[in-house]
Scaffold this active site. Sequence first.
Site, PDB file in Angstrom:
ATOM      1  N   GLU B 420      -7.445   8.832  -1.793  1.00  0.00           N
ATOM      2  CA  GLU B 420      -6.097   9.206  -1.330  1.00  0.00           C
ATOM      3  C   GLU B 420      -5.382  10.105  -2.329  1.00  0.00           C
ATOM      4  O   GLU B 420      -4.178   9.980  -2.545  1.00  0.00           O
ATOM      5  CB  GLU B 420      -5.241   7.960  -1.055  1.00  0.00           C
ATOM      6  CG  GLU B 420      -5.796   7.011  -0.029  1.00  0.00           C
ATOM      7  CD  GLU B 420      -6.050   7.653   1.331  1.00  0.00           C
ATOM      8  OE1 GLU B 420      -5.500   8.733   1.601  1.00  0.00           O
ATOM      9  OE2 GLU B 420      -6.823   7.080   2.103  1.00  0.00           O
ATOM     10  N   GLY B 421      -6.112  11.040  -2.907  1.00  0.00           N
ATOM     11  CA  GLY B 421      -5.544  11.900  -3.950  1.00  0.00           C
ATOM     12  C   GLY B 421      -5.775  11.236  -5.279  1.00  0.00           C
ATOM     13  O   GLY B 421      -5.177  10.194  -5.567  1.00  0.00           O
TER      14      GLY B 421
END
Lengths: 552, 552
Positions: B420-421
């Site tokens: 997620e990043g």
Amino acid sequence: MSFAAPVTDQRLTLDAVVRIGELNGGPDAEMVDAVLEGAAALAEGEFAPLDRIGDTVGARWDNGRVTMPAGFKSAWQSFVDGGWMTLAAPEEHGGQGLPFALAAALMDNLNAANIGFALCPMLSMGAIEALDRHGSAELKRDYLPKIVTGEWPATMNLTEPQAGSDVGALKTRAEPNGDGSWRITGTKIFITYGEHDLTDQILHLVLARTPGAPDGTRGISLFLVPKLLPDGSPNDLRCVSIEHKLGIHASPTCVMSYGDQGGATGWLVGPENGGMAAMFTMMNNARLNVGLQGVGIAERATQRAVAYALERRQGLRNRLPVPISEHPDVRRMLLRMRALTMGARALVYYAFGQVDRAIRGDPLAAMRAEVLTPLAKAWGTDVGCEVASLGVQVHGGAGYIEETGAAQHLRDARIAPIYEGTNGIQAADLVGRKLGLDGGLAFDGLIADIEAEAQDPRLVALADAVEVAAASLREAAPDDRLAGSYPFLTMTSVMVAGWLVERMARSEGANERVVAAANYFLASIVPEALGLGAAAEEGAALLYAVPAEALA
Amino acid sequence: MSFAAPVTDQRLTLDAVVRIGELNGGPDAEMVDAVLEGAAALAEGEFAPLDRIGDTVGARWDNGRVTMPAGFKSAWQSFVDGGWMTLAAPEEHGGQGLPFALAAALMDNLNAANIGFALCPMLSMGAIEALDRHGSAELKRDYLPKIVTGEWPATMNLTEPQAGSDVGALKTRAEPNGDGSWRITGTKIFITYGEHDLTDQILHLVLARTPGAPDGTRGISLFLVPKLLPDGSPNDLRCVSIEHKLGIHASPTCVMSYGDQGGATGWLVGPENGGMAAMFTMMNNARLNVGLQGVGIAERATQRAVAYALERRQGLRNRLPVPISEHPDVRRMLLRMRALTMGARALVYYAFGQVDRAIRGDPLAAMRAEVLTPLAKAWGTDVGCEVASLGVQVHGGAGYIEETGAAQHLRDARIAPIYEGTNGIQAADLVGRKLGLDGGLAFDGLIADIEAEAQDPRLVALADAVEVAAASLREAAPDDRLAGSYPFLTMTSVMVAGWLVERMARSEGANERVVAAANYFLASIVPEALGLGAAAEEGAALLYAVPAEALA
């Protein structure tokens, strides 16, 4: 990814940090180069190719026998044939008598190449020292030469289910046979390479209690218990099982049972009830070697991460597609990994160099080695874990996939802060024994040397902070001292490593890589350590404000 | 070891930090209690018992099908039957419309109980929000109600082999069928719960490019691609393989192939080329939820470590045998674990609370949520890793044995800083976008609130240091800003968490445990963060002093 031994960094560390050329009776420069090149070839050619199979297949137990993964036995034979076990072993028992700091470069490489395999020679190194220093002439004659060649690997049997950090609680018994030998009965756990098929013979150094021995650590004796008795028959000992571990899968971690048939035959090493002294001989050697495990894993993780970051392309920089190594935060991670690795290597090699000086008759070096041992073990292994974790991060999603290899380093690294005395035990040793060694002069002399040589103002500030914290801890009550022990250990370690990397960066042989890593160390890692001063001096009251149950 | 949901801490966090009682149209105290108790029972009774089998057996792939370990399917049915997926979902689609901060307590528990399982509902939460905000009325009508119940779990399909952090590099194509549907072709990797047997239907939200779309992120569109088409026939998509990962073994991480037979049928979500906005809706939700994974793992690891430390006896204290929890450095580790867990929970719940205020019309809260998102994701997950690693350490040698369970938490925790990043991307988001949001007022307002409320001088000092670093980074060149982004993110996160735990400790519902954890946080963790100021402001020159190749 192939492993390339960091020969240039090792050479610089030996020259600028260990000052191996100044070592009384030490090797000349050509010999150092020859050992470094040979150790590199061994690690790269024999150990590294087996790292992955060591992890995926691992050591396997079946009915008391342990089978090593394919290739390990012949690699061990190469190690023995190359005379690598003999490097720092005493000459009178077939060793080459080279400095431990040089053997450190070998183990650094083997740890990087295949830590699960490198544990086997590591254990023997401690055993050689313990037997040489404490064993009878007869035991030395009968056993030392073949430990020194590597034909008979040795193990350390300390831990029992109820006796981990608290060694004094052990229950294994030894009773005299009347002929100079003893009958050993008991169960030992977490015995590294307690059983394997690399060799026929395995020599177990076992801590046990003799009849009427005092309680606690004062009543412990050390015994040599061979797998095969002198007549070639099997001794009464057995590997009951091996552990299923987070990492170091190649290394069989054994539950050993002694004396199921009435007693395993063993011989006393050193005087009765003198086991702790012999154990500390093994342990001090092993602790520095475990620090080297952190260094080796950090080296390997750094190499792997840099290689990946140079190859993996993501995103733009100045509007052009670039490998991720060009992005500032990735570069920060890579430089941090390199700087920590370099600092930890400097600290651990330096500690070995002090051992070498001590052996050659320098009593101040002996005490400095004692001060440095908990730092090398604890901070060296903390660095191993941090760098391995950064290595996973540099790989992004691929780092979490086992086939990439980065995750193995993290799993392997995680044991090192635990065994050979947890890092918490090291911190307790630092503030409890080492801070007061020689009336405090041993520690103060280290700070004085650093304050005299350090040039970077941040490093000077850290040395000042360590001095202040040391003064505060010396006056503190025991609980308060222990409460601050871990942050104090980290501060002190970073101070020593910072001093040594600054020295390397200023030395004649320095290259741009060393200078860059040293600059990062001084600019980032040293100031971080300053942030630990408050916790080092905070005291214990805060920790005991609530009962431990309240923290669940 | 059984898991006990931290209901008391959650309640206090919701009251003192989220101030859930002040939330416009929010639940009353009884409702909050009912949800917390029910979520606790679900996590403890249904999810936690499957944590170990999830790790040891894991999801298994065979010829495109993924089989979950025994028990998962019926536990999922309990989750659906209990209406747990509906908690924070919009009321017009069958949800209960409760605050996200309350759903956070549910996910906190599920993550602690069984993170590999909890990923399944987590992905659906983001999908619900994205569809609700960006989908057509028809799509919402046809799909949202069953995602909201949990009958049709959803996935996020962003990553491709060449497009990880660089989402704009993706190549999956979408071509119009002429009837409002599209044909999707391409390969996606790292697709969490991309295939499983918990349900028949799975809804894939897939980023792809339409014909003639601009390059990079401006040319990306989002599609809903169901596993089963409206007529019940299978869509043209397939799980090609699943990854062999370090942890979260229960969670199938899939390689998904779309359109092997000519094209998977999908429907546009939001406008053509508007995929990034929809993706960020999913991502922002998912980022906070990943922060919660750090919190949940930290909670579980802390509980396990405290339980072990209370039971394991080693050594003496005041000459009496004691459990290791009584030794100062072990106590330090336990208190640190609790303090970090509490601080991370406070930060992440607080961020969800700002989202709730934003939904209810508070534009300042919307911006504060944006500022907090990278902190919650990155620091929350860093805390998860640190606490899980401390948990291993508290166990000593036993911690390294897989059967103990502590090592699983470390393996599971390690993914959260990556997906997620990556946390590096979060740090870049903080200094690149969030520091300047609303002309800088969003960030400055946060500091102002903290400076107005903070009482502890160490916390005030940290807030001052963050303010100074922020001013320096705002004036810095882009590379210098990114070079300091990670230490700046950590400082800022600790400042916010320190502020919130201080507030909790002063609040009416505080108990001695909260006060002790807050005091440790302020005395140790806050001063450590002060040590990061130098690195935050150091700039990039040092990082680029040598080419990356030189670091290998």
